[in-house]
Scaffold this motif. Sequence first.
Motif, PDB file in Angstrom:
ATOM      1  N   LYS A   1     -17.278  31.361 -28.293  1.00 46.47           N
ATOM      2  CA  LYS A   1     -18.400  30.724 -28.989  1.00 46.47           C
ATOM      3  C   LYS A   1     -18.906  29.560 -28.141  1.00 46.47           C
ATOM      4  O   LYS A   1     -18.123  28.841 -27.526  1.00 46.47           O
TER       5      LYS A   1
ATOM      6  N   GLU B   1     -23.434  37.618 -31.072  1.00 48.40           N
ATOM      7  CA  GLU B   1     -23.607  36.973 -32.369  1.00 48.40           C
ATOM      8  C   GLU B   1     -24.367  35.651 -32.234  1.00 48.40           C
ATOM      9  O   GLU B   1     -24.048  34.814 -31.394  1.00 48.40           O
TER      10      GLU B   1
ATOM     11  N   HIS C   1     -25.113  32.441 -34.393  1.00 53.67           N
ATOM     12  CA  HIS C   1     -24.676  31.744 -35.605  1.00 53.67           C
ATOM     13  C   HIS C   1     -25.708  30.738 -36.097  1.00 53.67           C
ATOM     14  O   HIS C   1     -25.754  30.424 -37.281  1.00 53.67           O
ATOM     15  N   PHE C   2     -26.497  30.197 -35.154  1.00 52.81           N
ATOM     16  CA  PHE C   2     -27.433  29.123 -35.502  1.00 52.81           C
ATOM     17  C   PHE C   2     -28.523  29.070 -34.437  1.00 52.81           C
ATOM     18  O   PHE C   2     -28.253  29.257 -33.252  1.00 52.81           O
TER      19      PHE C   2
ATOM     20  N   LEU D   1     -21.206  23.147 -37.687  1.00 49.24           N
ATOM     21  CA  LEU D   1     -21.508  24.575 -37.834  1.00 49.24           C
ATOM     22  C   LEU D   1     -20.695  25.438 -36.867  1.00 49.24           C
ATOM     23  O   LEU D   1     -20.418  26.596 -37.147  1.00 49.24           O
ATOM     24  N   ALA D   2     -20.315  24.849 -35.722  1.00 51.70           N
ATOM     25  CA  ALA D   2     -19.523  25.583 -34.733  1.00 51.70           C
ATOM     26  C   ALA D   2     -18.020  25.443 -34.970  1.00 51.70           C
ATOM     27  O   ALA D   2     -17.221  26.027 -34.237  1.00 51.70           O
TER      28      ALA D   2
END
Length: 188
Positions: free
Chosen positions: A19, A149, A151-152, A171-172
Amino acid sequence: VMDADGRRIPFEALYGEQKAIVVFVRNFLCYTCKEYVEDLAKVPKAFLQEANVRLIVIGQSSYHHIKPFCSLTGYTHEMYVDPQREIYKTFGMKRGEGNIVSVRSPHVKSNILLGSIRSMWRAMTGPAFDFQGDPAQQGGALILGPGNEVHFLHLDKNRLDHVPINTVLQLAGVKTVNFTKKSQIIDI
């Protein structure tokens, strides 16, 4: 993207296995971007390692500007450039200023006049009056990976529309950082 030594790296390699928080800045002379990256520099590497998250800044100038900008801001995490702005365009990051009064980055300390004068001075005293990227380009922030992916995604509307760093960290799954000089009070 290109690293500080001019090596080309596929953008997907930055978030394919892990991520990543990826922050796109307007340009390296932009005072709001400089002040935002100065705060990004305060994110401890240990917080990122604990959450298994990479922190990456991408600019849109020549790779020659990466090391001086890191030195200027104290930023020691990963930084790359997208000189042709291909990734900026792919994500739909705008050129030009949107509504400038509706949003204000909590990470920008300078007022518009003083910040603009400092940016202009850095441009004039730099090599060949280099604006270090398209001055009209806006940036954004993403949380990507692993894999494809997303995510934001936050696309900046103007130079003051940076997403708060602690919002992105949270958020991460990364611990947040106290960016103020005030000591925190803990209620027991």
